[in-house]
Design a protein around this motif. Structure first.
Motif, short mmCIF file in Angstrom:
data_model
loop_
_atom_site.label_atom_id
_atom_site.label_comp_id
_atom_site.label_asym_id
_atom_site.label_seq_id
_atom_site.Cartn_x
_atom_site.Cartn_y
_atom_site.Cartn_z
N ARG A 12 30.95 46.90 48.62
CA ARG A 12 32.25 46.88 48.36
C ARG A 12 32.81 45.59 48.62
NH1 ARG A 12 36.47 51.37 49.54
NH2 ARG A 12 38.26 50.45 49.10
N PRO A 80 37.95 43.77 39.34
CA PRO A 80 37.78 45.08 39.30
C PRO A 80 36.82 45.90 38.15
CG PRO A 80 39.87 44.69 39.82
CD PRO A 80 39.20 43.54 39.64
N SER A 83 32.98 46.54 38.59
CA SER A 83 32.51 47.63 39.46
C SER A 83 31.58 48.32 38.51
CB SER A 83 33.54 48.46 39.95
OG SER A 83 34.54 47.77 40.61
N SER A 103 25.24 50.09 43.75
CA SER A 103 26.61 50.56 43.30
C SER A 103 27.63 49.32 43.96
CB SER A 103 26.65 51.86 43.88
OG SER A 103 28.09 52.22 43.52
N LEU A 104 28.37 48.90 42.99
CA LEU A 104 29.05 47.76 43.32
C LEU A 104 30.63 48.18 43.27
CD1 LEU A 104 30.00 44.85 44.07
CD2 LEU A 104 29.84 44.14 41.92
N LEU A 105 31.57 48.07 44.06
CA LEU A 105 32.93 48.52 43.92
C LEU A 105 33.62 47.24 44.01
CD1 LEU A 105 35.18 50.58 43.36
CD2 LEU A 105 35.18 51.12 45.92
N VAL A 106 34.56 46.80 43.31
CA VAL A 106 35.30 45.65 43.44
C VAL A 106 36.92 46.32 43.54
CG1 VAL A 106 36.16 43.44 42.76
CG2 VAL A 106 33.67 44.12 42.34
N THR A 107 37.51 46.01 44.51
CA THR A 107 38.86 46.43 44.50
C THR A 107 39.78 45.25 44.68
OG1 THR A 107 38.87 45.97 47.11
CG2 THR A 107 38.23 48.14 46.46
#
Lengths: 108, 115
Positions: A12, A80, A83, A103-107
């Motif tokens: 994340r 984002p 992601s 698994s990449l999540l960019v907030t």
């Protein structure tokens, strides 16, 4: 037997926070190392292929590098829309041998 | 041009029934691959076709699985007497088939659910 291990399993990041994904591999006779991006409900989308140690390729915010034992996918100032799940695969014969992905999540 | 096309996109079936999954590769690609992606697992190679050569079936998990490729183009993956553990996304890919620079392009997959 070919083995591909990706780390971390999940990552994340805040928008703009650069990082790297790792792909460690063992293979008898590397013909190519591949990076794919996979969005939910879709098939893998080809990003890069690397063939020899020392090779680097770039596309927008992504840069892939290769050594004799591992590959890194560097993400610079992610957004984002970056992601997704990033998959690494090695080719020794004709088929690809995939890792389980990061698994990449960019907030924002 | 058009990418790899797979149908159906989703398939729900009852345990014990047979299912057929279809793949239409990119025009001009001589190599075609089937992979399976189970929840929490990486993509698993199933079978490979190259032109008119005999297919490489080394990844098929059991004799309930078979595949054919007609006219060097469209391929059908058949699973007989489906089991719950067959539930997965089945992905098809195609490429120009040269062992060097063998970039595989994937379809969106068929999500198979066995009840």
């Amino acid at each position: 037997e070919d083995q591909v291990t990706q780390s971390p399993e999940a990552l994340r990041l805040q928008e703009g926070e650069s990082s790297s994904l790792n792909c460690s591999y063992t293979v008898s006779g590397l013909r190519g190392l591949f990076w794919y991006r996979q969005d939910p409900g879709k098939g893998p989308e080809f990003l890069f292929t690397l063939y020899s140690a020392g090779e680097e390729k770039e596309k927008e915010r992504l840069k892939a590098t290769l050594t004799k034992k591992e590959s890194f996918l560097h993400i610079t100032a992610p957004k984002p829309e970056d992601s997704a799940t990033y998959l690494c695969a090695v080719q020794s014969g004709y088929a690809l041998n995939f890792g389980k992905g990061t698994s990449l999540l960019v907030t924002p | 041009g058009a990418g790899v096309s797979q149908s159906p996109s989703n398939k729900v079936t009852e345990k014990g029934k047979d299912v057929e999954l279809r793949c239409d590769p990119i025009s001009g690609h001589t190599a075609l691959y089937w992979y399976r992606q189970s929840l929490g697992q990486g993509l698993e190679f199933l079978i490979y076709f190259q032109g008119n050569s005999a297919p490489d079936k080394s990844g098929l998990p059991s004799d309930r699985f078979s595949a054919e490729r007609t006219g060097g183009s469209v391929s059908t993956l058949t699973i007989q007497r489906t089991q719950q553990e067959d539930s997965a996304v089945y992905l098809c890919a195609s490429s120009f088939g040269t062992i060097a620079k063998n970039i595989q392009y994937f379809g969106a997959g068929t999500r198979l659910s066995v009840l």
